[in-house]
Design an enzyme around this catalytic site. Structure first.
Site, PDB file in Angstrom:
ATOM      1  N   GLU A  17       0.853  -1.181   0.000  1.00  0.00           N
ATOM      2  CA  GLU A  17       0.000   0.000   0.000  1.00  0.00           C
ATOM      3  C   GLU A  17       0.884   1.224   0.000  1.00  0.00           C
ATOM      4  O   GLU A  17       1.930   1.244   0.648  1.00  0.00           O
ATOM      5  CB  GLU A  17      -0.890   0.027   1.249  1.00  0.00           C
ATOM      6  CG  GLU A  17      -2.104  -0.866   1.143  1.00  0.00           C
ATOM      7  CD  GLU A  17      -2.353  -1.633   2.425  1.00  0.00           C
ATOM      8  OE1 GLU A  17      -1.700  -1.334   3.443  1.00  0.00           O
ATOM      9  OE2 GLU A  17      -3.179  -2.556   2.394  1.00  0.00           O
TER      10      GLU A  17
ATOM     11  N   TYR B  98       7.699   1.875  -7.751  1.00  0.00           N
ATOM     12  CA  TYR B  98       7.002   0.588  -7.841  1.00  0.00           C
ATOM     13  C   TYR B  98       6.578   0.300  -9.286  1.00  0.00           C
ATOM     14  O   TYR B  98       6.723  -0.821  -9.770  1.00  0.00           O
ATOM     15  CB  TYR B  98       5.782   0.577  -6.907  1.00  0.00           C
ATOM     16  CG  TYR B  98       6.139   0.745  -5.448  1.00  0.00           C
ATOM     17  CD1 TYR B  98       7.209   0.057  -4.888  1.00  0.00           C
ATOM     18  CD2 TYR B  98       5.405   1.598  -4.618  1.00  0.00           C
ATOM     19  CE1 TYR B  98       7.543   0.215  -3.557  1.00  0.00           C
ATOM     20  CE2 TYR B  98       5.733   1.758  -3.289  1.00  0.00           C
ATOM     21  CZ  TYR B  98       6.800   1.069  -2.761  1.00  0.00           C
ATOM     22  OH  TYR B  98       7.139   1.221  -1.440  1.00  0.00           O
TER      23      TYR B  98
HETATM   24  C1  LIG Z   1      10.299   6.080  -2.149  1.00  0.00           C
HETATM   25  C2  LIG Z   1      11.780   5.857  -1.840  1.00  0.00           C
HETATM   26  C3  LIG Z   1      11.927   4.534  -1.118  1.00  0.00           C
HETATM   27  C4  LIG Z   1      12.545   5.806  -3.153  1.00  0.00           C
HETATM   28  O1  LIG Z   1      13.900   5.556  -2.853  1.00  0.00           O
HETATM   29  P1  LIG Z   1      15.060   6.336  -3.630  1.00  0.00           P
HETATM   30  O2  LIG Z   1      16.337   5.722  -3.243  1.00  0.00           O
HETATM   31  O3  LIG Z   1      14.908   7.788  -3.399  1.00  0.00           O
HETATM   32  O4  LIG Z   1      14.693   6.010  -5.160  1.00  0.00           O
HETATM   33  P2  LIG Z   1      15.693   5.658  -6.342  1.00  0.00           P
HETATM   34  O5  LIG Z   1      16.763   6.677  -6.420  1.00  0.00           O
HETATM   35  O6  LIG Z   1      16.097   4.237  -6.249  1.00  0.00           O
HETATM   36  O7  LIG Z   1      14.757   5.879  -7.610  1.00  0.00           O
HETATM   37  C5  LIG Z   1      14.085   4.796  -8.207  1.00  0.00           C
HETATM   38  C6  LIG Z   1      12.906   5.343  -9.001  1.00  0.00           C
HETATM   39  O8  LIG Z   1      11.944   5.879  -8.101  1.00  0.00           O
HETATM   40  C7  LIG Z   1      11.313   7.014  -8.709  1.00  0.00           C
HETATM   41  N1  LIG Z   1      11.621   8.195  -7.883  1.00  0.00           N
HETATM   42  C8  LIG Z   1      12.434   8.231  -6.817  1.00  0.00           C
HETATM   43  N2  LIG Z   1      12.405   9.477  -6.264  1.00  0.00           N
HETATM   44  C9  LIG Z   1      11.574  10.201  -7.028  1.00  0.00           C
HETATM   45  C10 LIG Z   1      11.110  11.541  -6.958  1.00  0.00           C
HETATM   46  N3  LIG Z   1      11.500  12.383  -6.010  1.00  0.00           N
HETATM   47  N4  LIG Z   1      10.213  11.952  -7.874  1.00  0.00           N
HETATM   48  C11 LIG Z   1       9.795  11.104  -8.839  1.00  0.00           C
HETATM   49  N5  LIG Z   1      10.203   9.822  -8.956  1.00  0.00           N
HETATM   50  C12 LIG Z   1      11.072   9.389  -8.068  1.00  0.00           C
HETATM   51  C13 LIG Z   1      11.880   7.111 -10.097  1.00  0.00           C
HETATM   52  O9  LIG Z   1      11.065   6.323 -10.955  1.00  0.00           O
HETATM   53  C14 LIG Z   1      13.239   6.469  -9.921  1.00  0.00           C
HETATM   54  O10 LIG Z   1      13.752   5.966 -11.118  1.00  0.00           O
HETATM   55  P3  LIG Z   1      14.684   6.899 -12.054  1.00  0.00           P
HETATM   56  O11 LIG Z   1      15.721   7.514 -11.177  1.00  0.00           O
HETATM   57  O12 LIG Z   1      15.239   5.943 -13.042  1.00  0.00           O
HETATM   58  O13 LIG Z   1      13.768   7.920 -12.628  1.00  0.00           O
HETATM   59  C15 LIG Z   1      12.374   7.018  -0.995  1.00  0.00           C
HETATM   60  O14 LIG Z   1      12.111   8.222  -1.660  1.00  0.00           O
HETATM   61  C16 LIG Z   1      11.840   7.100   0.413  1.00  0.00           C
HETATM   62  O15 LIG Z   1      12.339   6.457   1.330  1.00  0.00           O
HETATM   63  N6  LIG Z   1      10.784   7.931   0.607  1.00  0.00           N
HETATM   64  C17 LIG Z   1      10.220   8.154   1.934  1.00  0.00           C
HETATM   65  C18 LIG Z   1       9.567   6.907   2.464  1.00  0.00           C
HETATM   66  C19 LIG Z   1       8.540   6.363   1.527  1.00  0.00           C
HETATM   67  O16 LIG Z   1       7.726   7.079   0.972  1.00  0.00           O
HETATM   68  N7  LIG Z   1       8.562   5.020   1.372  1.00  0.00           N
HETATM   69  C20 LIG Z   1       7.614   4.308   0.545  1.00  0.00           C
HETATM   70  C21 LIG Z   1       6.399   4.044   1.355  1.00  0.00           C
HETATM   71  S1  LIG Z   1       5.195   3.094   0.408  1.00  0.00           S
END
Ligand SMILES: CC(C)(COP(=O)(O)OP(=O)(O)OC[C@H]1O[C@@H](n2cnc3c(N)ncnc32)[C@H](O)[C@@H]1OP(=O)(O)O)[C@@H](O)C(=O)NCCC(=O)NCCS
Length: 154
Positions: free
Chosen positions: A111, A123
């Site tokens: 979710e 995702y």
């Molecule tokens: C969501 C989260 C886990 C993503 O981790 P991350 O290390 O920042 O993401 P990545 O660098 O591996 O990016 C992977 C993909 O995610 C998406 N993405 C990540 N950050 C993004 C942003 N700020 N805006 C849009 N897309 C984004 C993109 O599709 C990206 O792929 P790309 O770089 O090839 O475009 C991280 O932002 C986080 O911990 N957020 C706060 C907690 C949270 O929301 N967890 C999920 C709860 S369901």
């Protein structure tokens, strides 16, 4: 992909109780409604599949998965703010998918807040698809927010 991740020395390993102070520090910094020590402790005690991602000896991300029969439910996936947008979340999620496959799960389910576009894009990039919507599922400062339910077949 040529992201800063290429320069990071990353290790994914099971979460230990000793990791909880570092996990909680990130959790409290990231979420308006963070999980508590008790929540993580209960997940560990219940045998949920809890992992941390270590970069050069520092805990920078973590995840919690729960098995329900042959389904893997992703309950928490979090990257410390300064390490976001470097490919760390994708790296950890891919290792969770491998973990689910090795468990012989047939699908992963999660979710996500409806407006958490960073997570939703992540995702979707791994072929999770929306299978449902839970209205008013999450609290927000000024009301409630829907949850999108997403699933990936393994
Ligand atoms: C969501 C989260 C886990 C993503 O981790 P991350 O290390 O920042 O993401 P990545 O660098 O591996 O990016 C992977 C993909 O995610 C998406 N993405 C990540 N950050 C993004 C942003 N700020 N805006 C849009 N897309 C984004 C993109 O599709 C990206 O792929 P790309 O770089 O090839 O475009 C991280 O932002 C986080 O911990 N957020 C706060 C907690 C949270 O929301 N967890 C999920 C709860 S369901």
């Amino acid at each position: 992909m040529n992201k800063p991740l290429d320069n990071l020395n990353l290790l994914v390993r099971p979460m230990l109780e000793a990791d909880l102070p570092s996990v909680l520090k990130i959790e409290k910094a990231i979420y308006a409604y963070p999980w508590t020590h008790g929540n993580f402790f209960d997940c560990l005690a219940s045998g949920y599949r809890c992992y941390v991602l270590i970069c050069d000896g520092k805990l920078i991300a973590y995840a919690v998965q729960m098995t329900i029969l042959d389904e893997m439910h992703l309950l928490n996936l979090t990257v410390a703010a300064v390490f976001q947008k470097k490919g760390v979340g994708r790296y950890l999620l891919e290792s969770l998918v491998s973990d689910a496959i090795s468990f012989q799960a047939v699908k992963m389910i999660l979710e996500v807040r409806r407006f958490n576009y960073a997570a939703i894009f992540l995702y979707e990039s791994l072929n999770f698809e929306q299978i449902g919507l839970r209205k008013n599922y999450y609290p927000t400062r000024d009301g409630r927010e829907d949850a999108i339910v997403m699933e990936m077949s393994l």
